[in-house]
Design an enzyme around this catalytic site. Structure first.
Site, mmCIF file in Angstrom:
data_model
loop_
_atom_site.group_PDB
_atom_site.id
_atom_site.type_symbol
_atom_site.label_atom_id
_atom_site.label_comp_id
_atom_site.label_asym_id
_atom_site.label_seq_id
_atom_site.Cartn_x
_atom_site.Cartn_y
_atom_site.Cartn_z
ATOM 1 N N GLU A 201 -3.707 5.914 4.485
ATOM 2 C CA GLU A 201 -4.573 5.066 3.666
ATOM 3 C C GLU A 201 -3.844 3.772 3.333
ATOM 4 O OE1 GLU A 201 -7.420 8.067 1.081
ATOM 5 O OE2 GLU A 201 -5.624 7.261 0.134
ATOM 6 N N CYS A 202 -4.470 2.642 3.595
ATOM 7 C CA CYS A 202 -3.964 1.328 3.219
ATOM 8 C C CYS A 202 -2.520 1.153 3.700
ATOM 9 C CB CYS A 202 -4.106 1.115 1.717
ATOM 10 S SG CYS A 202 -4.020 -0.620 1.219
ATOM 11 N N GLY A 203 -1.526 1.224 2.801
ATOM 12 C CA GLY A 203 -0.146 1.080 3.239
ATOM 13 C C GLY A 203 0.255 2.132 4.251
#
Length: 438
Positions: free
Chosen positions: A327-329
């Site tokens: 997720e994201c990073g």
């Protein structure tokens, strides 16, 4: 189930000092022997860790846009056994989105109404005196039926300034629950996504103890406790189900943005969470069924991650036969490369073709609704998910198949669709909940 009284700490806008008030209040009430259950209204994955440090109990998000009734009820029920609930609002009290979500528009005022928690409005009175009462009066009367406890005056410059501000509140019929003198040391360190993480604070315990002592001196804690109110806690509801039995979860300063209700749901259903640190060059447990990389700050640690050979080799080995999700990073770390703020290109895991740049900054913020085109661990194709996106990174290359059709809260398509390749998937949105049937 018994009723637990509560309060919601909010403000006219961000930057008024409500987080330091929240932390000081949590600690002061806990010191007085109360079991204090903290909550965060809205999509925030940093503040709950500070709440836990201050209160000694896990803090949970309540989100009227992203959560359906069953999940909301399950999270509210986490207050069982507490003597009081204290929730921190997001942004300004009435700030939300334009299009109704699962339960509402996502404002802190809706949370207060749904839970029956009176609002404590933290007002920054710097640069004004009696005029602050007009602002507070508008906030009290803007939404009929909103429970309202009173105000805390913040950043008071002098005894005369406090007296004038109190006169205005008295004229407006608004209880003043406290007045906090201006102090430059009552701020928490921040970076580009808001507060630094709780684990990174150089002396968090000392800071929180200082906030509590400050509130004891300048806030009427007895009046606050007397103002607390609430409705009976629900006796049912469903937390998120785990996507696998044994989940290797990246957890360190680069990967820490996980919603507490998600992990609580996994644990309660019997899943084994196996933490590991990519920054320490640890590989995920080889017996894990799933590797999950949450969001965080990989852009601040890109060189360390690029040199973490055991971590990357372990990821690649796992991905040959079993799912990996980021997720994201975490999504950025699964990609081909990450370009840091100085323009240096760092090789990432290479399990996806994604190339992201923090040098080319663009702000991405808002709720997301995603309909999956391919499976995401724990969720089948066609499933609708609710989440939130908050980052500054820009996609330079994304050659893999899109994972989902993603839209903002108003239904407008967004280009960050996530992607998948083989057993590997990733998204830029942080998953909050699977959409509940109407």
């Amino acid at each position: 189930m018994a009723e637990v009284p509560g309060l919601l700490i909010s403000a006219p806008s961000s930057g008024t000092g409500k987080t330091t008030v929240m932390l000081g209040l949590l600690r002061a009430l806990a010191e007085d022997g109360l079991a204090v259950q903290p909550f965060k209204s809205g999509p925030d994955y940093i503040d709950p860790a500070f709440h836990r440090a201050a209160s000694g109990r896990a803090s949970f998000n309540l989100d009227g846009w992203a959560m359906g009734p069953s999940l909301w009820q399950a999270i509210a029920a986490q207050a069982e056994g507490a003597g009081i609930c204290v929730a921190e609002g997001s942004m300004g009290l009435f700030d939300g989105v334009a299009t109704r979500g699962q339960q509402g528009f996502g404002s802190s005022a809706e949370t207060a109404q749904a839970m029956g928690w009176p609002v404590v409005l933290v007002i920054d009175v710097s640069g004004q005196a009696q005029s602050a009462a007009a602002t507070a009066l508008g906030f009290r009367d803007y939404l009929p039926g909103l429970p309202f406890a009173g105000v805390i005056l913040n950043r008071v410059a002098s005894p005369r300034h406090e007296r004038l501000a109190r006169l205005g509140m008295e004229r407006a019929g608004l209880p003043v629950l406290g007045a906090l003198p201006r102090r430059g040391d009552l701020t928490l360190p921040e970076r580009h996504l808001g507060l630094i993480q709780a684990v990174e604070h150089p002396d968090l315990e000392t800071a929180i103890a200082g906030y509590a002592a400050f509130l004891r001196e300048h806030v009427d804690l007895a009046a606050l406790r007397a103002a607390a109110w609430g409705t009976a806690l629900p006796a049912h509801g469903t937390l998120p189900r785990p996507p696998a039995q044994r989940i290797a979860l990246a957890q360190d300063a680069a990967f820490s943005f996980t919603y507490p209700h998600v992990l609580e749901g996994w644990r309660r259903a019997g899943a084994e969470i196996l933490p590991f640190s990519p920054l320490a060059d640890e590989a995920p447990d080889p017996d894990a069924d799933l590797v999950w990389l949450p969001g965080g700050y990989p852009e601040l640690h890109a060189g360390t991650l690029a040199a973490a050979e055991r971590f990357r080799a372990g990821l690649r080995c796992h991905a040959e036969t079993r799912p990996v999700h980021g997720e994201c990073g975490g999504y950025m770390a699964l990609g081909e490369a990450l370009i840091d703020k100085d323009g240096t290109r760092h090789a990432m895991a290479g399990l996806l073709g994604l190339v992201t740049s923090y040098e080319t900054r663009r702000f991405h913020l808002g709720y997301r609704r995603a309909v999956l085109d391919a499976a995401l661990p724990g969720h089948a194709p066609g499933t609708a998910l609710r989440g939130h996106e908050f980052h500054y990174s820009t996609i330079l290359e994304q050659p893999d198949a899109p994972l989902a059709r993603v839209a903002d809260a108003d239904g407008n398509p967004v280009p960050e669709t996530g992607s998948h390749r083989g057993h590997v998937s990733g998204t830029f949105f942080h998953l909050i909940a699977e959409e509940e049937a109407a």
